[in-house]
Design a protein around this motif. Structure first.
Motif, PDB file in Angstrom:
ATOM      1  N   THR A 132      11.657  30.069  33.039  1.00 36.56           N
ATOM      2  CA  THR A 132      11.006  31.310  33.454  1.00 36.56           C
ATOM      3  C   THR A 132      10.093  31.021  34.646  1.00 36.56           C
ATOM      4  O   THR A 132       9.585  29.908  34.812  1.00 36.56           O
ATOM      5  CB  THR A 132      10.172  31.907  32.315  1.00 36.56           C
ATOM      6  OG1 THR A 132       9.220  30.927  31.874  1.00 36.56           O
ATOM      7  CG2 THR A 132      11.057  32.329  31.154  1.00 36.56           C
ATOM      8  N   PHE A 133       9.871  32.040  35.463  1.00 33.80           N
ATOM      9  CA  PHE A 133       8.957  31.936  36.598  1.00 33.80           C
ATOM     10  C   PHE A 133       7.569  32.414  36.179  1.00 33.80           C
ATOM     11  O   PHE A 133       7.428  33.237  35.271  1.00 33.80           O
ATOM     12  CB  PHE A 133       9.454  32.791  37.766  1.00 33.80           C
ATOM     13  CG  PHE A 133      10.532  32.138  38.584  1.00 33.80           C
ATOM     14  CD1 PHE A 133      10.220  31.360  39.682  1.00 33.80           C
ATOM     15  CD2 PHE A 133      11.870  32.310  38.245  1.00 33.80           C
ATOM     16  CE1 PHE A 133      11.219  30.766  40.447  1.00 33.80           C
ATOM     17  CE2 PHE A 133      12.878  31.715  38.993  1.00 33.80           C
ATOM     18  CZ  PHE A 133      12.553  30.940  40.092  1.00 33.80           C
ATOM     19  N   LEU A 134       6.556  31.893  36.864  1.00 31.39           N
ATOM     20  CA  LEU A 134       5.183  32.320  36.609  1.00 31.39           C
ATOM     21  C   LEU A 134       4.883  33.583  37.409  1.00 31.39           C
ATOM     22  O   LEU A 134       5.407  33.779  38.501  1.00 31.39           O
ATOM     23  CB  LEU A 134       4.196  31.219  36.999  1.00 31.39           C
ATOM     24  CG  LEU A 134       4.326  29.890  36.243  1.00 31.39           C
ATOM     25  CD1 LEU A 134       3.361  28.866  36.837  1.00 31.39           C
ATOM     26  CD2 LEU A 134       4.047  30.077  34.761  1.00 31.39           C
ATOM     27  N   VAL A 185      10.330  38.802  38.766  1.00 33.38           N
ATOM     28  CA  VAL A 185      10.085  37.780  37.746  1.00 33.38           C
ATOM     29  C   VAL A 185      10.203  38.378  36.344  1.00 33.38           C
ATOM     30  O   VAL A 185      10.767  37.766  35.434  1.00 33.38           O
ATOM     31  CB  VAL A 185       8.696  37.133  37.944  1.00 33.38           C
ATOM     32  CG1 VAL A 185       8.287  36.329  36.712  1.00 33.38           C
ATOM     33  CG2 VAL A 185       8.700  36.244  39.170  1.00 33.38           C
ATOM     34  N   ARG A 186       9.684  39.589  36.169  1.00 32.43           N
ATOM     35  CA  ARG A 186       9.771  40.253  34.868  1.00 32.43           C
ATOM     36  C   ARG A 186      11.220  40.433  34.429  1.00 32.43           C
ATOM     37  O   ARG A 186      11.597  40.116  33.300  1.00 32.43           O
ATOM     38  CB  ARG A 186       9.075  41.612  34.936  1.00 32.43           C
ATOM     39  CG  ARG A 186       9.074  42.383  33.609  1.00 32.43           C
ATOM     40  CD  ARG A 186       8.679  43.825  33.836  1.00 32.43           C
ATOM     41  NE  ARG A 186       9.646  44.507  34.695  1.00 32.43           N
ATOM     42  CZ  ARG A 186       9.328  45.264  35.727  1.00 32.43           C
ATOM     43  NH1 ARG A 186       8.073  45.467  36.065  1.00 32.43           N
ATOM     44  NH2 ARG A 186      10.274  45.848  36.453  1.00 32.43           N
ATOM     45  N   SER A 192      15.856  38.341  31.223  1.00 31.28           N
ATOM     46  CA  SER A 192      17.267  37.963  31.108  1.00 31.28           C
ATOM     47  C   SER A 192      17.433  36.577  30.489  1.00 31.28           C
ATOM     48  O   SER A 192      18.475  36.277  29.912  1.00 31.28           O
ATOM     49  CB  SER A 192      17.946  38.007  32.479  1.00 31.28           C
ATOM     50  OG  SER A 192      17.389  37.041  33.354  1.00 31.28           O
ATOM     51  N   LEU A 193      16.394  35.743  30.588  1.00 33.04           N
ATOM     52  CA  LEU A 193      16.447  34.417  29.985  1.00 33.04           C
ATOM     53  C   LEU A 193      16.207  34.464  28.475  1.00 33.04           C
ATOM     54  O   LEU A 193      16.428  33.475  27.772  1.00 33.04           O
ATOM     55  CB  LEU A 193      15.403  33.481  30.625  1.00 33.04           C
ATOM     56  CG  LEU A 193      15.909  32.584  31.769  1.00 33.04           C
ATOM     57  CD1 LEU A 193      16.405  33.428  32.925  1.00 33.04           C
ATOM     58  CD2 LEU A 193      14.811  31.641  32.236  1.00 33.04           C
ATOM     59  N   LYS A 194      15.747  35.618  28.004  1.00 31.43           N
ATOM     60  CA  LYS A 194      15.422  35.748  26.582  1.00 31.43           C
ATOM     61  C   LYS A 194      16.375  36.676  25.836  1.00 31.43           C
ATOM     62  O   LYS A 194      16.198  36.901  24.638  1.00 31.43           O
ATOM     63  CB  LYS A 194      13.987  36.262  26.442  1.00 31.43           C
ATOM     64  CG  LYS A 194      12.949  35.344  27.078  1.00 31.43           C
ATOM     65  CD  LYS A 194      11.564  35.974  27.071  1.00 31.43           C
ATOM     66  CE  LYS A 194      10.557  35.110  27.798  1.00 31.43           C
ATOM     67  NZ  LYS A 194       9.213  35.737  27.858  1.00 31.43           N
ATOM     68  N   THR A 195      17.348  37.237  26.544  1.00 38.16           N
ATOM     69  CA  THR A 195      18.266  38.191  25.912  1.00 38.16           C
ATOM     70  C   THR A 195      19.706  37.679  26.012  1.00 38.16           C
ATOM     71  O   THR A 195      20.081  37.018  26.984  1.00 38.16           O
ATOM     72  CB  THR A 195      18.168  39.577  26.576  1.00 38.16           C
ATOM     73  OG1 THR A 195      18.387  39.446  27.991  1.00 38.16           O
ATOM     74  CG2 THR A 195      16.798  40.186  26.343  1.00 38.16           C
TER      75      THR A 195
END
Length: 204
Positions: free
Chosen positions: A184-186, A161-162, A167-170
């Motif tokens: 994003t996942f929890l 998840v990390r 990757s969703l923020k870069t």
């Protein structure tokens, strides 16, 4: 006399037309981002499937853990003054594990299972002969094995998840993520119950 052509042995620079250069540069400018986009998109899909697979593994271990608790209850009912509330709680937990739960719900179920396992172990403390029963020992060992597997799966899940969330923020993977409408996942968060040592008495 035979034909004797003159050979030009001087250095000659390579030349290309404007249109030749134009099409090569345009091809590079257009194709490279497309290739990068496809690569990022495929990586995101693979990582998403990895997270979902790990969450499924946790769900399977939770179901196995509840089933073993239920069998442990069945094995001990005839020996002890049984608490109806504990039986009811475990039955409800078994029903919950048959539902499609999200991460937060799975975490709550896991904590509830840990709580009920602790209650059963407290009851077993009053029955030394029962604790030495082979069936009880095997079930408790199986429950402990499930707990270890769940803990390992949670660590693997949080690690996946990390990486996925990052990757969703870069850039440029966030462009592909946006086109796929990914979220994003929890994380599995450590609960107060998880921070305590859970005593699993194996009758030793």
């Amino acid at each position: 006399m035979g034909y004797n052509p003159t050979v030009n042995n001087a250095e000659v620079a390579a030349k290309s037309s404007f249109f030749g250069k134009f099409f090569v540069y345009i091809w590079f400018i257009l194709i490279f981002p497309i290739f990068l986009f496809i690569l990022s998109r495929n990586n995101l899909i693979r990582n998403k499937e990895k997270i979902e697979e790990t969450a499924s593994d946790i769900d399977v271990q939770l179901k196995r853990r509840v089933d073993m608790l239920t069998k442990l209850i069945d094995s001990t009912k005839q020996y002890m003054k049984y608490e109806k509330d504990t039986l009811t709680a475990v039955v409800e937990l078994r029903n919950k594990t048959n539902q499609n739960l999200n991460v937060k719900e799975l975490d709550k179920v896991n904590n509830a299972i840990t709580s009920q396992a602790g209650k059963i172990n407290v009851l077993l403390e009053n029955y030394p002969d029962l604790k030495a029963n082979n069936s009880v020992i095997e079930l408790q060992t199986g429950i402990k094995d499930c707990e270890d597997n769940i803990a390992a799966a949670r660590r693997f899940y949080n690690s996946a998840v990390r990486d996925f969330n990052a990757s969703l923020k870069t850039w440029p993977s966030n462009v592909a993520a946006s086109s796929l409408r990914l979220n994003t996942f929890l994380y599995f968060e450590a609960d107060a119950v998880d921070c305590q040592d859970v005593k699993i008495d194996l009758g030793q």
